[in-house]
Motif scaffolding. Structure first.
Motif, PDB file in Angstrom:
ATOM      1  N   SER A 194      20.605  62.450  28.245  1.00 43.39           N
ATOM      2  CA  SER A 194      21.853  61.751  28.529  1.00 43.39           C
ATOM      3  C   SER A 194      23.007  62.740  28.426  1.00 43.39           C
ATOM      4  N   SER A 195      23.891  62.747  29.442  1.00 40.80           N
ATOM      5  CA  SER A 195      24.957  63.753  29.516  1.00 40.80           C
ATOM      6  C   SER A 195      26.351  63.181  29.323  1.00 40.80           C
ATOM      7  N   GLY A 196      26.459  61.908  29.008  1.00 38.84           N
ATOM      8  CA  GLY A 196      27.773  61.309  28.823  1.00 38.84           C
ATOM      9  C   GLY A 196      28.561  61.261  30.118  1.00 38.84           C
ATOM     10  N   LYS A 197      29.822  61.658  30.074  1.00 40.76           N
ATOM     11  CA  LYS A 197      30.690  61.607  31.256  1.00 40.76           C
ATOM     12  C   LYS A 197      30.703  62.918  32.036  1.00 40.76           C
ATOM     13  N   LYS A 198      29.730  63.754  31.824  1.00 45.68           N
ATOM     14  CA  LYS A 198      29.632  65.025  32.529  1.00 45.68           C
ATOM     15  C   LYS A 198      29.008  64.814  33.913  1.00 45.68           C
ATOM     16  N   HIS A 199      29.560  65.467  34.927  1.00 47.28           N
ATOM     17  CA  HIS A 199      29.024  65.435  36.294  1.00 47.28           C
ATOM     18  C   HIS A 199      28.996  64.026  36.897  1.00 47.28           C
ATOM     19  N   VAL A 200      30.035  63.229  36.678  1.00 44.97           N
ATOM     20  CA  VAL A 200      30.134  61.916  37.324  1.00 44.97           C
ATOM     21  C   VAL A 200      30.217  62.129  38.833  1.00 44.97           C
ATOM     22  N   PHE A 201      29.406  61.397  39.621  1.00 48.49           N
ATOM     23  CA  PHE A 201      29.369  61.711  41.048  1.00 48.49           C
ATOM     24  C   PHE A 201      29.533  60.530  41.995  1.00 48.49           C
ATOM     25  N   LEU A 202      29.432  59.290  41.537  1.00 51.15           N
ATOM     26  CA  LEU A 202      29.696  58.177  42.445  1.00 51.15           C
ATOM     27  C   LEU A 202      31.180  58.168  42.814  1.00 51.15           C
ATOM     28  N   THR A 203      31.476  57.874  44.073  1.00 49.50           N
ATOM     29  CA  THR A 203      32.867  57.864  44.517  1.00 49.50           C
ATOM     30  C   THR A 203      33.551  56.561  44.124  1.00 49.50           C
ATOM     31  N   LYS A 204      34.847  56.678  43.902  1.00 48.28           N
ATOM     32  CA  LYS A 204      35.637  55.490  43.575  1.00 48.28           C
ATOM     33  C   LYS A 204      35.596  54.497  44.732  1.00 48.28           C
ATOM     34  N   ARG A 205      35.621  55.020  45.969  1.00 46.27           N
ATOM     35  CA  ARG A 205      35.653  54.111  47.118  1.00 46.27           C
ATOM     36  C   ARG A 205      34.351  53.323  47.265  1.00 46.27           C
ATOM     37  N   TYR A 206      33.247  53.879  46.780  1.00 49.47           N
ATOM     38  CA  TYR A 206      31.979  53.149  46.860  1.00 49.47           C
ATOM     39  C   TYR A 206      32.042  51.873  46.024  1.00 49.47           C
ATOM     40  N   LEU A 207      32.605  51.980  44.830  1.00 44.62           N
ATOM     41  CA  LEU A 207      32.741  50.797  43.982  1.00 44.62           C
ATOM     42  C   LEU A 207      33.748  49.807  44.553  1.00 44.62           C
ATOM     43  N   GLU A 208      34.701  50.324  45.324  1.00 47.69           N
ATOM     44  CA  GLU A 208      35.725  49.458  45.921  1.00 47.69           C
ATOM     45  C   GLU A 208      35.267  48.847  47.238  1.00 47.69           C
TER      46      GLU A 208
ATOM     47  N   PRO B 115      38.093  61.085  45.233  1.00 46.59           N
ATOM     48  CA  PRO B 115      37.977  60.916  43.782  1.00 46.59           C
ATOM     49  C   PRO B 115      36.673  60.252  43.367  1.00 46.59           C
ATOM     50  N   ARG B 116      36.193  60.679  42.201  1.00 41.63           N
ATOM     51  CA  ARG B 116      35.003  60.077  41.594  1.00 41.63           C
ATOM     52  C   ARG B 116      35.415  58.875  40.742  1.00 41.63           C
TER      53      ARG B 116
ATOM     54  N   ILE C 134      20.689  59.241  42.439  1.00 40.81           N
ATOM     55  CA  ILE C 134      20.263  60.594  42.080  1.00 40.81           C
ATOM     56  C   ILE C 134      20.870  61.608  43.043  1.00 40.81           C
ATOM     57  N   GLU C 135      21.453  62.669  42.489  1.00 35.78           N
ATOM     58  CA  GLU C 135      21.937  63.789  43.291  1.00 35.78           C
ATOM     59  C   GLU C 135      21.313  65.074  42.759  1.00 35.78           C
TER      60      GLU C 135
ATOM     61  N   HIS D  55      27.846  65.961  47.108  1.00 37.18           N
ATOM     62  CA  HIS D  55      27.137  64.944  46.327  1.00 37.18           C
ATOM     63  C   HIS D  55      26.300  64.044  47.252  1.00 37.18           C
ATOM     64  N   ILE D  56      26.390  62.731  47.065  1.00 35.26           N
ATOM     65  CA  ILE D  56      25.702  61.802  47.973  1.00 35.26           C
ATOM     66  C   ILE D  56      26.742  60.933  48.692  1.00 35.26           C
ATOM     67  N   ASP D  57      27.917  61.520  48.925  1.00 28.49           N
ATOM     68  CA  ASP D  57      29.054  60.770  49.466  1.00 28.49           C
ATOM     69  C   ASP D  57      28.738  60.084  50.791  1.00 28.49           C
ATOM     70  N   THR D  58      28.152  60.828  51.735  1.00 27.98           N
ATOM     71  CA  THR D  58      27.898  60.238  53.057  1.00 27.98           C
ATOM     72  C   THR D  58      26.856  59.129  52.978  1.00 27.98           C
ATOM     73  N   LEU D  59      25.893  59.276  52.098  1.00 27.30           N
ATOM     74  CA  LEU D  59      24.885  58.225  51.912  1.00 27.30           C
ATOM     75  C   LEU D  59      25.526  56.954  51.361  1.00 27.30           C
ATOM     76  N   LEU D  60      26.417  57.108  50.393  1.00 27.47           N
ATOM     77  CA  LEU D  60      27.113  55.949  49.826  1.00 27.47           C
ATOM     78  C   LEU D  60      27.988  55.272  50.883  1.00 27.47           C
ATOM     79  N   ASP D  61      28.695  56.074  51.679  1.00 28.86           N
ATOM     80  CA  ASP D  61      29.533  55.499  52.734  1.00 28.86           C
ATOM     81  C   ASP D  61      28.682  54.757  53.768  1.00 28.86           C
ATOM     82  N   ALA D  62      27.512  55.318  54.084  1.00 31.19           N
ATOM     83  CA  ALA D  62      26.626  54.666  55.051  1.00 31.19           C
ATOM     84  C   ALA D  62      26.146  53.314  54.525  1.00 31.19           C
TER      85      ALA D  62
END
Length: 397
Positions: free
Chosen positions: A369-383, A393-394, A154-155, A96-103
């Motif tokens: 709009s896809s609803g809850k399909k393909h959720v990709f932001l990480t939980k740790r990013y919000l934390e 985890p997403r 965007i991913e 996904h965009i995990d490393t970008l979010l962590d950065a």
């Protein structure tokens, strides 16, 4: 985009009920003439953060993977050497965009002005490159989009076309894919070469047959603006021409390394300028890379010529030629599309996603709009936390 943790996203849930779900929206490409004229302003990018990923796909917020440009030796530039030992990143593991979010989280943890990392769009450079080239491209793509605290993330999704293309690739195609990576190893060294500290001769010799491992990467995170849309994007960096200095913007020293088939005919020239040169320009222009070093190789994978192509001169190389691309059209199209996308992606909820598609007959980009399909932001990013391991985890898991 506000600082992480300053406002719980539950406050935005009232927006969900107000937004139409599963309604399809379309953005027309044609006529392309509507994107000509005065060019949308593109602000000089500035690096916010950089990071390294090692051979085990472990993330480090340092420059250990940064390489320095040192020209390849054309007397023995065989791009096929080492193919049997090639170590390729597992593309089946979705990062996904995990490393970008962590950065971004790491950057904000340094108590720098929070406004400096705010943006309307957060994504990888490759995705903005696709959007820039869309007016002249016929390559299908699918993107996942979500909105959180008024920032759109965007991913990229793997399309059926791309999956089939990878599965059906023959041995020759796989070898040619390796050639680009080998050229990078033939053109870089691990320490900056100078008159007082020349490159180790053993390294120059060993790079000719060193193991190519695509798990290893060096990436930059930049902030820029196209028209009225602010953008933060991550991008892989091939190498640099100078050591990094904390007091200066390193982007003008970064170099893109590319390979292409030798040009023998007018048809070869047209194909190179119409397709490859456009992508060279888009990739380099987006993060302020001033030049591309291109190794022109023969059909057997031997580099015969190395040429430096200046990013800002590429649009002029094709200007006025029939059937070619126009940088102004690319930038104006991307400007208008990204503005439109922000008006469509309205649900401010990291558990709600949209799907963006560009497919045959390539006349329009569709958003649903896809609803809850393909959720990709990480939980740790919000934390507001990071991890040296990609994945986890997403949101909502």
């Amino acid at each position: 985009m506000e600082g992480i943790g300053k406002r719980p996203f539950q406050e935005e849930e009232t927006n969900v009920a107000k937004s139409p779900r599963f309604e399809e929206h379309k953005f027309d490409l044609h006529p392309l003439g509507k994107y000509s004229g005065d060019c949308a302003v593109y602000k000089q990018p500035v690096e916010l953060q950089s990071f390294s990923i090692d051979h085990e796909r472990t993330v480090h917020f340092d420059d250990r993977q940064l390489k320095y440009y040192y020209p390849a030796d054309l007397s023995n530039a065989d791009l096929s050497v080492g193919y049997e030992d090639f170590i390729q990143r597992d593309e089946n593991l979705k990062e996904h965009i995990d490393t970008l979010l962590d950065a971004l989280t790491h950057y904000r943890s340094k108590e720098i002005d929070p406004l400096s990392s705010q943006a309307d769009i957060v994504t990888w450079r490759g995705i903005i490159t696709k959007i820039l080239c869309t007016p002249y491209a016929r390559d299908p793509f699918e993107l996942g989009v979500t909105r959180y605290k008024d920032t759109i993330y965007i991913e990229e999704h793997e399309t059926e076309f791309k999956r089939a293309q990878n599965q059906n690739q023959d041995a020759r195609g796989r070898l040619m894919g390796f050639w680009g990576y080998r050229f990078e190893s033939l053109s870089t060294v691990s320490s900056f070469p100078s008159k007082t500290d020349p490159v180790d001769k053993e390294e120059l010799e060993s790079r000719k047959s060193s193991v190519v491992n695509t798990n290893e990467q060096y990436c930059t995170v930049v902030r820029t603006r196209l028209g009225n849309t602010s953008i933060v994007m991550g991008a892989e960096v091939d190498c640099t021409s100078a050591p990094k200095n904390p007091s200066t913007n390193p982007l003008p020293n970064y170099i893109e390394l590319k390979t292409s088939k030798l040009i023998h005919s007018d048809r070869d020239k047209y194909t190179f300028e119409r397709h490859k040169l456009m992508k060279f320009w888009a990739q380099s222009f987006l993060i302020g890379t001033p030049s591309v070093i291109c190794g022109f190789r023969d059909n057997d994978g031997f580099v015969q010529k190395i040429q430096k192509l200046k990013t800002m001169e590429m649009p002029r190389m094709v200007r006025g030629q029939k059937g070619m691309w126009d940088a102004r059209v690319c930038l104006n199209f991307a400007d208008q599309f990204l503005s439109w996308l922000q008006s469509i992606v309205t649900v401010n909820d990291p558990e709600h996603t949209y799907t963006v598609t560009f497919a045959h007959p390539f006349q329009e980009i569709k958003v649903v709009s896809s609803g809850k399909k393909h959720v990709f932001l990480t939980k740790r990013y919000l934390e507001g936390s990071t991890s040296e391991k990609i994945g986890g985890p997403r949101v909502g898991e």
